[in-house]
Design a protein around this motif. Structure first.
Motif, PDB file in Angstrom:
ATOM      1  N   PRO B  84       0.810  -1.224   0.000  1.00  0.00           N
ATOM      2  CA  PRO B  84       0.000   0.000   0.000  1.00  0.00           C
ATOM      3  C   PRO B  84       0.839   1.268   0.000  1.00  0.00           C
ATOM      4  CG  PRO B  84      -0.953  -1.563   1.513  1.00  0.00           C
ATOM      5  CD  PRO B  84       0.333  -2.164   1.039  1.00  0.00           C
ATOM      6  N   LEU B  85       1.881   1.302   0.789  1.00  0.00           N
ATOM      7  CA  LEU B  85       2.702   2.512   0.849  1.00  0.00           C
ATOM      8  C   LEU B  85       3.369   2.789  -0.504  1.00  0.00           C
ATOM      9  CD1 LEU B  85       3.611   4.789   2.749  1.00  0.00           C
ATOM     10  CD2 LEU B  85       5.618   3.426   3.321  1.00  0.00           C
ATOM     11  N   ASP B  86       3.777   1.718  -1.190  1.00  0.00           N
ATOM     12  CA  ASP B  86       4.356   1.911  -2.531  1.00  0.00           C
ATOM     13  C   ASP B  86       3.302   2.420  -3.508  1.00  0.00           C
ATOM     14  OD1 ASP B  86       6.857   1.184  -1.743  1.00  0.00           O
ATOM     15  OD2 ASP B  86       6.722  -0.897  -2.449  1.00  0.00           O
ATOM     16  N   LYS B  87       2.064   1.976  -3.310  1.00  0.00           N
ATOM     17  CA  LYS B  87       0.975   2.477  -4.166  1.00  0.00           C
ATOM     18  C   LYS B  87       0.758   3.971  -3.941  1.00  0.00           C
ATOM     19  CE  LYS B  87      -1.592  -1.853  -4.608  1.00  0.00           C
ATOM     20  NZ  LYS B  87      -2.846  -2.594  -4.336  1.00  0.00           N
ATOM     21  N   VAL B  88       0.791   4.354  -2.685  1.00  0.00           N
ATOM     22  CA  VAL B  88       0.638   5.774  -2.368  1.00  0.00           C
ATOM     23  C   VAL B  88       1.755   6.575  -3.032  1.00  0.00           C
ATOM     24  CG1 VAL B  88       0.750   7.486  -0.515  1.00  0.00           C
ATOM     25  CG2 VAL B  88      -0.580   5.391  -0.188  1.00  0.00           C
ATOM     26  N   GLU B  89       2.957   6.085  -2.900  1.00  0.00           N
ATOM     27  CA  GLU B  89       4.088   6.802  -3.492  1.00  0.00           C
ATOM     28  C   GLU B  89       3.943   6.921  -5.008  1.00  0.00           C
ATOM     29  OE1 GLU B  89       8.020   5.795  -2.085  1.00  0.00           O
ATOM     30  OE2 GLU B  89       8.944   6.484  -3.955  1.00  0.00           O
ATOM     31  N   LYS B  90       3.529   5.834  -5.656  1.00  0.00           N
ATOM     32  CA  LYS B  90       3.338   5.864  -7.112  1.00  0.00           C
ATOM     33  C   LYS B  90       2.286   6.879  -7.514  1.00  0.00           C
ATOM     34  CE  LYS B  90       4.818   1.758  -9.563  1.00  0.00           C
ATOM     35  NZ  LYS B  90       4.418   0.746 -10.573  1.00  0.00           N
ATOM     36  N   LEU B  91       1.206   6.893  -6.746  1.00  0.00           N
ATOM     37  CA  LEU B  91       0.107   7.819  -7.034  1.00  0.00           C
ATOM     38  C   LEU B  91       0.580   9.264  -6.856  1.00  0.00           C
ATOM     39  CD1 LEU B  91      -2.549   6.892  -8.059  1.00  0.00           C
ATOM     40  CD2 LEU B  91      -3.242   6.388  -5.728  1.00  0.00           C
ATOM     41  N   ILE B 138      -6.533   2.798   0.005  1.00  0.00           N
ATOM     42  CA  ILE B 138      -5.143   2.332  -0.081  1.00  0.00           C
ATOM     43  C   ILE B 138      -4.402   2.693   1.208  1.00  0.00           C
ATOM     44  CG2 ILE B 138      -2.949   2.582  -1.312  1.00  0.00           C
ATOM     45  CD1 ILE B 138      -4.553   3.086  -3.864  1.00  0.00           C
ATOM     46  N   ILE B 139      -4.655   3.915   1.691  1.00  0.00           N
ATOM     47  CA  ILE B 139      -4.010   4.334   2.937  1.00  0.00           C
ATOM     48  C   ILE B 139      -4.478   3.480   4.107  1.00  0.00           C
ATOM     49  CG2 ILE B 139      -3.854   6.233   4.600  1.00  0.00           C
ATOM     50  CD1 ILE B 139      -3.751   8.146   2.254  1.00  0.00           C
ATOM     51  N   ASP B 140      -5.778   3.215   4.155  1.00  0.00           N
ATOM     52  CA  ASP B 140      -6.301   2.365   5.229  1.00  0.00           C
ATOM     53  C   ASP B 140      -5.679   0.968   5.200  1.00  0.00           C
ATOM     54  OD1 ASP B 140      -7.948   3.899   6.875  1.00  0.00           O
ATOM     55  OD2 ASP B 140      -9.600   3.862   5.433  1.00  0.00           O
ATOM     56  N   ALA B 141      -5.472   0.450   3.997  1.00  0.00           N
ATOM     57  CA  ALA B 141      -4.823  -0.868   3.870  1.00  0.00           C
ATOM     58  C   ALA B 141      -3.405  -0.813   4.426  1.00  0.00           C
ATOM     59  CB  ALA B 141      -4.809  -1.299   2.407  1.00  0.00           C
ATOM     60  N   GLY B 142      -2.727   0.315   4.191  1.00  0.00           N
ATOM     61  CA  GLY B 142      -1.371   0.495   4.709  1.00  0.00           C
ATOM     62  C   GLY B 142      -1.345   0.604   6.227  1.00  0.00           C
ATOM     63  N   ILE B 143      -2.395   1.182   6.789  1.00  0.00           N
ATOM     64  CA  ILE B 143      -2.486   1.288   8.249  1.00  0.00           C
ATOM     65  C   ILE B 143      -2.690  -0.107   8.850  1.00  0.00           C
ATOM     66  CG2 ILE B 143      -3.870   2.186  10.174  1.00  0.00           C
ATOM     67  CD1 ILE B 143      -4.493   4.641   8.385  1.00  0.00           C
ATOM     68  N   GLN B 144      -3.569  -0.857   8.220  1.00  0.00           N
ATOM     69  CA  GLN B 144      -3.842  -2.236   8.658  1.00  0.00           C
ATOM     70  C   GLN B 144      -2.562  -3.081   8.626  1.00  0.00           C
ATOM     71  OE1 GLN B 144      -7.783  -2.610   7.616  1.00  0.00           O
ATOM     72  NE2 GLN B 144      -7.656  -2.953   9.819  1.00  0.00           N
ATOM     73  N   LYS B 145      -1.778  -2.859   7.599  1.00  0.00           N
ATOM     74  CA  LYS B 145      -0.517  -3.607   7.461  1.00  0.00           C
ATOM     75  C   LYS B 145       0.584  -3.031   8.324  1.00  0.00           C
ATOM     76  CE  LYS B 145      -0.258  -6.092   3.133  1.00  0.00           C
ATOM     77  NZ  LYS B 145       0.646  -6.370   2.006  1.00  0.00           N
TER      78      LYS B 145
END
Lengths: 196, 196
Positions: B84-91, B138-145
């Motif tokens: 998720p964090l990589d997705k955030v960065e890409k976005l 996506i951010i929520d998924a990153g928090i969960q992880k």
DNA sequence: CCTACCGATCGGTAGG
DNA sequence: CCTACCGATCGGTAGG
């Protein structure tokens, strides 16, 4: 009677300014007409001109009111005996609170200032550049002290100030979280992003 | 000849759209007149109407072009097999590059969309809300992880997107740092601010 | 604070 | 793509 009249006129003008902030925020400066303003104030359009010089005056009074508040605040914070990072945090909290509490005028000052007429436009532009430079100096001081990451200070200022002006949408929405929670979230992300 | 004519009309319309983006960015949608546009296009105002239906059409073509690009991108990134964090960065990198490379239209889409006419206004509003919801997920998924701090995801999305739209001022200024440096600075602060 | 009104400018159309 | 023009609306003023 002269005394009373002055007081009345002042508060009447403040009332018009408040309505103008709200209208300019909602419709944009160019799109909001003096007839729109007259309607929310509750008079005919021509009557507004007994209290104000023209439409431009409304905008520059709003913009400079906000700008002055910022200048006073950064002057005060610069003089405090705290670490640069703490100064940044204080400044950010001040901006967040301003956005929440004086939403309409801060928003207008942020987004509509380009419609200012000269010489106000140049003056505002200079003040704005100056404010950002002072803010950037605080960040640079923090970098020197190794409490802030090695980032480009002007870029950091730009993105932080714009991040905060984004609260606009929060304000207009159902406000799922409180103003205080909002503030803490922003501080966590932005100060957390700077801290070494 | 019908073929050639079609091709010519298309590129002519694209040319008008490009000039309109630039003009709306500079003066604002309401403030920019069709006569202003005609002048930069190099024709009389009436001639513009051989290529477009009306002024509103220009705005909604600009806004939806940008919105479609965002929707495609988030769809693609959601499907990728990265954290998720990589997705955030890409976005975020995608948004930054869009702001640098397609500055005029992205800016107009960001700041002038409120002047869209119905049904485009409602449609745009819905798409925008939807996009932010997907970003927040996506951010929520990153928090969960546990790779992202426990922040309010919608607030994080809001401030990040607005932080990036603040590049506006960078773009207009003397560009002291390169686009790539700008991108890295923003990523350091924003991703750094989210990372646990 | 209102009625009455101004010149300028707007988006857009008719007709060629 | 242009000339000629439209009705609507704009910011603002005169005069009371």
């Amino acid at each position: 009677m002269g005394r009373i009249k002055t007081i009345d006129n002042t508060s009447r003008k403040d009332f018009i300014l408040k309505k103008a902030s709200s209208l300019f925020r909602e419709k944009g400066f160019k799109s909001a007409s003096m007839r729109d303003l007259a309607e929310v104030v509750g008079v005919e359009a021509a009557s507004l001109y007994n209290h104000i010089k023209n439409k431009n005056e409304l905008l520059h009074e709003i913009c400079f009111k906000v700008a002055n508040r910022y200048n006073e605040k950064i002057e005060q914070i610069e003089a405090e005996d705290i670490s640069p990072l703490d100064k940044v945090e204080k400044l950010l909290r001040f901006h967040i609170q301003g956005m929440v509490q004086q939403f309409e005028e801060v928003y207008v000052s942020d987004r509509e200032w380009k419609y200012l007429s000269e010489p106000y436009l140049s003056n505002f532009h200079t003040q704005r550049k100056n404010y950002r430079k002072r803010f950037a100096s605080i960040i640079d001081a923090g970098i020197q002290k190794k409490e802030i990451k090695r980032v480009d200070a002007s870029t950091a200022v730009l993105i932080m100030l714009h991040a905060i002006s984004g609260i606009e949408s929060w304000h207009r929405s159902k406000q799922k979280i409180s103003g205080k929670e909002l503030e803490e979230n922003i501080i966590v992300i932005l100060v957390g992003g700077l801290k070494k």
